[in-house]
Design a protein around this motif. Sequence first.
Motif, PDB file in Angstrom:
ATOM      1  N   HIS A 292      -2.269 -15.277   0.846  1.00  0.00           N
ATOM      2  CA  HIS A 292      -1.752 -14.257  -0.070  1.00  0.00           C
ATOM      3  C   HIS A 292      -0.349 -13.855   0.391  1.00  0.00           C
TER       4      HIS A 292
ATOM      5  N   GLU B  23       3.572  -9.294  -6.640  1.00  0.00           N
ATOM      6  CA  GLU B  23       2.587  -9.564  -5.601  1.00  0.00           C
ATOM      7  C   GLU B  23       1.277  -8.797  -5.810  1.00  0.00           C
ATOM      8  N   SER B  24       1.369  -7.625  -6.416  1.00  0.00           N
ATOM      9  CA  SER B  24       0.184  -6.759  -6.523  1.00  0.00           C
ATOM     10  C   SER B  24      -0.783  -7.258  -7.585  1.00  0.00           C
TER      11      SER B  24
ATOM     12  N   LEU C   9       3.657 -16.809  -7.964  1.00  0.00           N
ATOM     13  CA  LEU C   9       4.638 -15.912  -7.365  1.00  0.00           C
ATOM     14  C   LEU C   9       6.016 -16.563  -7.291  1.00  0.00           C
TER      15      LEU C   9
ATOM     16  N   SER D  97       7.932  -9.721   0.026  1.00  0.00           N
ATOM     17  CA  SER D  97       8.571  -8.404   0.029  1.00  0.00           C
ATOM     18  C   SER D  97       8.377  -7.676   1.348  1.00  0.00           C
TER      19      SER D  97
ATOM     20  N   ARG E 185       3.275 -12.404   0.846  1.00  0.00           N
ATOM     21  CA  ARG E 185       3.952 -11.192   0.389  1.00  0.00           C
ATOM     22  C   ARG E 185       5.375 -11.197   0.948  1.00  0.00           C
TER      23      ARG E 185
ATOM     24  N   ARG F  56       7.334  -6.784  -5.189  1.00  0.00           N
ATOM     25  CA  ARG F  56       6.092  -6.043  -4.919  1.00  0.00           C
ATOM     26  C   ARG F  56       5.232  -5.926  -6.163  1.00  0.00           C
TER      27      ARG F  56
END
Length: 417
Positions: free
Chosen positions: A209, A416-417, A376, A213, A211, A413
């Motif tokens: 996962h 990503e969420s 993403l 950011s 991320r 962000r």
Amino acid sequence: MPSSRRAFLGASAALVAAGCSGTPDVLGLRRSVRIAVSWSSQELRAFQSVLDGLGRLDYPVEVVPLGDDISTAFGPRSARRPDIVMLPQPGLVADHVDDLESMPEDLAGRGRARLWDELLVVGGTTYGLPFKTAHKSAVWYRPSVFEQAGLQPPKHWSDWLEVNRSLALEGIRPLALAAGDGWVLTDFLENVLLGSSPSAYRALAVADHPRPSESPQFAAALRLLGSMWSAPGALAGGVERSLVQQFPDAILEVFGHRRAAMVLASDFAEPVVHSFAADPADIAMFTFPPINHGTAAPVVVGGDVIVLPRPSTEDALDLVRRLAAPAAVDPWVSAGGFLADGRTSGYSRELSLLAGQLVAPGTLLQFDLSDRLGSLGAINGLWRVLTDFLVRVGNRGSDLVPGAVEAALDELRKVES
């Protein structure tokens, strides 16, 4: 990455029959082997030459150009589904394992670059074969412009910034940027991130996962990228033209209209560069330089891989074996714009440089990050974020970069969420 260069090569919705490569089946008694590809225009013609070079086959072959819709090859099965897919997103192989046949052991065991195994081998089983490698760290330029300004190709990132400044002072726009194709923007960022922090690049590439950011190194790479894009006079035509330019337009800016000195363009751009060049002798290339002194240069790699949707046929497997033979791609190598995994001979001067870099020991080599990030890294993720970043900083001066970086991280962000 949903596409790697399809828009610039033009769309083709027609079904193309490889008539010269297969035995005519006038009674329709034998099922065609259907190959789904994302190629069109020059690449599609080059692939047709590969099929023609296979000689007489015992079955008809049809090529289905799907362009950016290549993922539909894995949709609901029907009588007209493809038997073979030339997948331009090897990062998706693991996601489609349930839809794919494994490769025969004699093909799966062939030597290939290590980075392919991470993408094509799942649970010890190989589900794809490399067909076409893409070197995404190449910069094509006009040497006459550099000579006129008394400049040499940059050896480090800081040299590149200085070259751009010197060219701008001479009234020459350094960069043509094909921001209309978002993958060009991700290629730029990937090279900067890999060159400045290989460990951060690698961590994002293998994360379940990811991320970005939350990665300070990713933010630092954005700042470095902003330092180039924000320089006044850096972008030919400014942000406005950059945003509507697709890949061939940017190449035309450099080699046809001569309104820019250089363009970040992968090896597959070679035929386009030569077709647009007003002066065939005024073509040269350097590869993305190291970010810091004493460090390795980044080499970002993409490519197209052969996969077999389930259930496969004997004819499809036969065609895969023929396409996997090293000599099968000779016609495309001769046509230009093609790199084969592990092959270092038979290329033009420019592509020989790239092919050698792909196999050189100690090379900082990693696969296309946006592909490995899945959605993403795609058009509604990193593509859009970098497009907005370009709008905020392009040709507008370095003072705006810190705020633009924070805005980009905020956008990420949300994705990503």
